[in-house]
Design a protein around this motif. Structure first.
Motif, mmCIF file in Angstrom:
data_model
loop_
_atom_site.group_PDB
_atom_site.id
_atom_site.type_symbol
_atom_site.label_atom_id
_atom_site.label_comp_id
_atom_site.label_asym_id
_atom_site.label_seq_id
_atom_site.Cartn_x
_atom_site.Cartn_y
_atom_site.Cartn_z
ATOM 1 N N LYS A 11 -38.709 10.546 -13.338
ATOM 2 C CA LYS A 11 -38.968 10.393 -14.982
ATOM 3 C C LYS A 11 -38.235 10.141 -15.582
ATOM 4 O O LYS A 11 -37.189 10.478 -15.349
ATOM 5 C CB LYS A 11 -40.139 11.207 -15.801
ATOM 6 N N GLN A 12 -38.304 8.667 -16.433
ATOM 7 C CA GLN A 12 -36.220 8.392 -17.529
ATOM 8 C C GLN A 12 -36.529 9.601 -18.795
ATOM 9 O O GLN A 12 -37.054 10.300 -19.185
ATOM 10 C CB GLN A 12 -36.483 7.012 -17.877
ATOM 11 N N GLY A 13 -35.515 10.002 -17.977
ATOM 12 C CA GLY A 13 -34.875 11.065 -19.654
ATOM 13 C C GLY A 13 -35.377 12.250 -19.094
ATOM 14 O O GLY A 13 -35.161 13.355 -20.440
ATOM 15 N N VAL A 14 -35.758 13.054 -18.320
ATOM 16 C CA VAL A 14 -36.265 13.990 -18.207
ATOM 17 C C VAL A 14 -35.043 15.235 -17.625
ATOM 18 O O VAL A 14 -34.138 14.693 -16.800
ATOM 19 C CB VAL A 14 -36.969 14.401 -17.220
ATOM 20 N N LYS A 15 -34.898 15.940 -17.678
ATOM 21 C CA LYS A 15 -33.490 17.468 -17.553
ATOM 22 C C LYS A 15 -34.415 17.789 -16.284
ATOM 23 O O LYS A 15 -35.388 18.034 -16.009
ATOM 24 C CB LYS A 15 -33.758 18.333 -17.860
ATOM 25 N N TYR A 16 -33.176 17.242 -15.162
ATOM 26 C CA TYR A 16 -33.752 18.015 -13.817
ATOM 27 C C TYR A 16 -32.520 18.705 -13.413
ATOM 28 O O TYR A 16 -31.415 18.354 -13.950
ATOM 29 C CB TYR A 16 -33.662 16.615 -12.899
ATOM 30 N N PRO A 17 -32.944 19.731 -12.978
ATOM 31 C CA PRO A 17 -31.811 20.767 -12.073
ATOM 32 C C PRO A 17 -30.702 20.419 -11.041
ATOM 33 O O PRO A 17 -30.871 18.491 -10.787
ATOM 34 C CB PRO A 17 -32.891 21.468 -11.529
ATOM 35 N N SER A 18 -29.776 21.127 -10.925
ATOM 36 C CA SER A 18 -28.857 20.282 -10.163
ATOM 37 C C SER A 18 -29.168 19.627 -9.166
ATOM 38 O O SER A 18 -30.357 21.044 -8.076
ATOM 39 C CB SER A 18 -27.772 21.603 -9.816
ATOM 40 N N CYS A 19 -28.907 18.821 -7.820
ATOM 41 C CA CYS A 19 -29.095 18.548 -6.078
ATOM 42 C C CYS A 19 -28.611 18.004 -5.389
ATOM 43 O O CYS A 19 -27.157 17.374 -5.920
ATOM 44 C CB CYS A 19 -30.589 17.442 -6.797
ATOM 45 N N LEU A 20 -28.581 18.538 -4.546
ATOM 46 C CA LEU A 20 -27.933 18.432 -3.482
ATOM 47 C C LEU A 20 -28.524 18.197 -2.291
ATOM 48 O O LEU A 20 -29.864 18.302 -1.659
ATOM 49 C CB LEU A 20 -26.861 19.660 -3.093
ATOM 50 N N LEU A 21 -28.237 16.625 -2.064
ATOM 51 C CA LEU A 21 -29.411 15.300 -1.408
ATOM 52 C C LEU A 21 -28.446 15.331 -0.199
ATOM 53 O O LEU A 21 -27.967 15.049 -0.048
ATOM 54 C CB LEU A 21 -29.533 14.534 -1.933
ATOM 55 N N THR A 22 -28.577 15.772 1.045
ATOM 56 C CA THR A 22 -28.075 15.641 2.449
ATOM 57 C C THR A 22 -29.057 14.633 2.911
ATOM 58 O O THR A 22 -30.265 14.589 3.291
ATOM 59 C CB THR A 22 -27.993 17.002 2.928
#
Length: 94
Positions: A11-22
């Protein structure tokens, strides 16, 4: 499938947590561009002021199960823990 697809539910403008994508270049189940597309979608859609970083790491030699030897496995695990400890603020010297 769209209802549970992560890339289609950013979703646009939403607060997301830190992400480490592998991902792994030679993964036959999840192609390397899938985490890259998801990272791009998160970076485009998240609230840049309050969300954590979105980091992408593609292993150029790994497949679906990541590292095959013990040293590489421990190196990957150390990288994951380093990201986690950094995001928890436990990396600073006192």
């Amino acid at each position: 499938m769209k209802s549970y697809s992560p890339i289609n539910n950013v979703k646009q403008g939403v607060k997301y947590p830190s992400c480490l994508l592998t991902g792994g270049l030679h993964d036959p189940r999840v192609q390397y561009w899938e985490p890259a597309k998801f990272a791009a979608e998160l970076r485009h859609g998240h609230d840049k002021d309050s969300s954590g970083p979105v980091c992408l790491k593609i292993d150029m030699t790994a497949g679906h199960f990541s590292a095959s030897d013990r040293y590489k496995y421990l190196s990957e695990l150390a990288f994951d823990y380093a990201f986690l400890l950094d995001q928890l603020g436990l990396n600073e010297k006192k």
